[in-house]
Design an enzyme around this catalytic site. Structure first.
Site, PDB file in Angstrom:
ATOM      1  N   HIS A 104      -5.925   1.825  -4.589  1.00 44.74           N
ATOM      2  CA  HIS A 104      -4.983   1.354  -2.895  1.00 44.74           C
ATOM      3  C   HIS A 104      -4.605   0.290  -3.508  1.00 44.74           C
ATOM      4  O   HIS A 104      -5.099  -0.374  -4.786  1.00 44.74           O
ATOM      5  CB  HIS A 104      -5.269   1.804  -2.137  1.00 44.74           C
ATOM      6  CG  HIS A 104      -6.934   0.975  -1.901  1.00 44.74           C
ATOM      7  ND1 HIS A 104      -6.750   0.178  -0.482  1.00 44.74           N
ATOM      8  CD2 HIS A 104      -7.529   0.739  -2.874  1.00 44.74           C
ATOM      9  CE1 HIS A 104      -7.996  -0.992  -0.241  1.00 44.74           C
ATOM     10  NE2 HIS A 104      -8.598  -0.682  -2.323  1.00 44.74           N
ATOM     11  N   CYS A 164       1.093  -0.944   0.146  1.00 38.87           N
ATOM     12  CA  CYS A 164       0.226   0.094   0.087  1.00 38.87           C
ATOM     13  C   CYS A 164       0.458   0.842  -0.354  1.00 38.87           C
ATOM     14  O   CYS A 164       0.948   2.496  -0.462  1.00 38.87           O
ATOM     15  CB  CYS A 164      -0.952   0.213   0.847  1.00 38.87           C
ATOM     16  SG  CYS A 164      -0.213   0.057   3.039  1.00 38.87           S
ATOM     17  N   HIS A 212      -2.741   1.390   6.619  1.00 37.01           N
ATOM     18  CA  HIS A 212      -2.969   1.401   5.102  1.00 37.01           C
ATOM     19  C   HIS A 212      -2.712   2.682   4.505  1.00 37.01           C
ATOM     20  O   HIS A 212      -3.304   4.146   5.384  1.00 37.01           O
ATOM     21  CB  HIS A 212      -3.500   0.923   5.331  1.00 37.01           C
ATOM     22  CG  HIS A 212      -4.535   0.336   3.765  1.00 37.01           C
ATOM     23  ND1 HIS A 212      -3.645  -0.566   3.008  1.00 37.01           N
ATOM     24  CD2 HIS A 212      -5.212   0.780   3.464  1.00 37.01           C
ATOM     25  CE1 HIS A 212      -4.016  -0.300   1.773  1.00 37.01           C
ATOM     26  NE2 HIS A 212      -5.622   0.279   1.896  1.00 37.01           N
TER      27      HIS A 212
END
Length: 374
Positions: free
Chosen positions: A349, A288, A337
């Site tokens: 993402h 990520c 994240h």
């Protein structure tokens, strides 16, 4: 058929639709209702987000350990270079000292007495005495420097050993952490799979109900059109009830107000479908935070490696200030994240292992904040 007529005569459509839905529900037995299915969908998605958070947290830890290991290896390399320099200096001083010893051997142990008292020529004796003093003085200085160099060399050797031991310990910790991450992923995959099966089943049920409702509405609308033609003699070309639904547009990004942010958004979107790989920063696989690092690098902006580092170091903005290119952070209790905002409440993402770079809504239960690179 006019819209006003449909408003005056809704009973037939309603009765037909309800009768078809009742028949479908009676055959479904204990299947959940649409509302129950939607609740299951939301719960499954929340659980997937939670698992994704746990996974990305350990990936962040791994990336930080790798950075520490690389720093230790750099220190080892520096210590090795210093050791080699001191070793060369030691060799040179040892050679110089050996030269002094050979000179003294040439003069002999009693050279100064013989020089001062055994020579009939006072001038020659003085010259020889001066030469001897220079030899002895040079020897003393080189011996002192040799001693200091050897002391530094021993210290450098000790430091090198210590640095190597620290690097080895850190490497072992990283490897142990890697094994823990892999074990965590394996234990979570089964639960993720169960949640995804629940999610897929709920989607299938909703889709079946939607199709059944659409078919019932279409049949009822056809009946209404037939009656309308009989009662009002209206041309069939005016009928529009079967063309009310339109396909939802594909997700797209809003234009970014800053040129470099638009470059970063375009770069991230160009990697849609690229597989997830923890610890990867592209150009073909990403975790990520790695996707954010790579995308903004295309715009000439350097970002911290981990999602937590990005959250800590970037300028914070409010939700109302969000612009395409800004980063959206999530995770509890620690940020683990990150995705890139592309407008319209969506982010691009790289979610987790087994998935690819995708577009999704930025809304999730553990949303933490927003940051602006550049």
């Amino acid at each position: 058929m006019t819209r006003a007529w449909l408003v005056r005569r809704p009973s037939l459509i309603l009765l037909v639709t309800l009768s078809l839905l009742a028949a479908m529900i009676s055959t479904a037995g204990a299947e959940p209702s649409s509302d129950e299915a939607r609740t299951q969908l939301e719960q499954a998605q929340d659980r997937l987000d939670e698992l994704e958070g746990q996974f990305n947290a350990v990936v962040d830890d791994y990336n930080e350990a790798q950075e520490q290991l690389e720093a230790a290896q750099d220190r080892v390399a520096a210590a090795q270079a210093e050791l080699e320099r001191l070793s060369d200096e030691n060799d040179a001083l040892t050679s110089a000292t050996a030269q002094h010893v050979r000179q003294l051997h040439k003069f002999g142990p009693t050279v100064e007495i013989a020089t001062l008292f055994g020579s009939e020529d006072a001038s020659a004796a003085s010259d020889r005495s001066a030469v001897l003093r220079r030899v002895l003085s040079g020897q003393q200085a080189d011996l002192e420097q040799l001693s200091a160099t050897r002391t530094s060399q021993e210290a450098a050797e000790a430091l090198l050993v210590e640095e190597k031991e620290q690097a080895a310990q850190l490497a072992a910790q990283v490897e142990e952490r890697r094994e823990e991450i892999e074990a965590t992923i394996e234990s979570q995959e089964e639960e993720v799979a169960r949640n995804e099966r629940v999610l897929a089943a709920a989607i299938d049920r909703e889709e079946a109900e939607r199709r059944a409702a659409e078919e019932a509405a279409a049949r009822a609308a056809a009946e209404e059109r037939r009656q309308a033609r009989e009662r009002e003699q209206q041309q069939a070309s005016t009928t529009t009830t079967q063309t009310q639904q339109a396909s939802a547009p594909a997700p797209s990004s809003a234009p970014a107000p800053r040129a470099n942010a638009q470059v970063a958004v375009d770069a991230a979107l160009s990697k849609l479908g690229s597989p997830y790989l923890w610890g990867a920063t592209g150009p073909n696989r990403f975790d990520c935070s790695g996707l954010m690092v790579w995308a903004w690098a295309q715009a000439g902006v350097s970002l911290p490696r981990t999602s937590h580092g990005q959250f800590t170091n970037l300028r914070s903005v409010s939700r109302s200030e969000l612009q395409p290119g800004d980063l959206v952070f999530a995770g509890s209790p620690r940020v683990h994240h990150v995705g890139m905002y592309i407008g319209n409440g969506q982010i691009v993402h790289s979610p987790r292992s087994g998935y690819t770079v995708e577009i999704r809504s930025m809304n999730r239960s553990d949303l933490r904040g927003f940051g602006r690179p550049g």
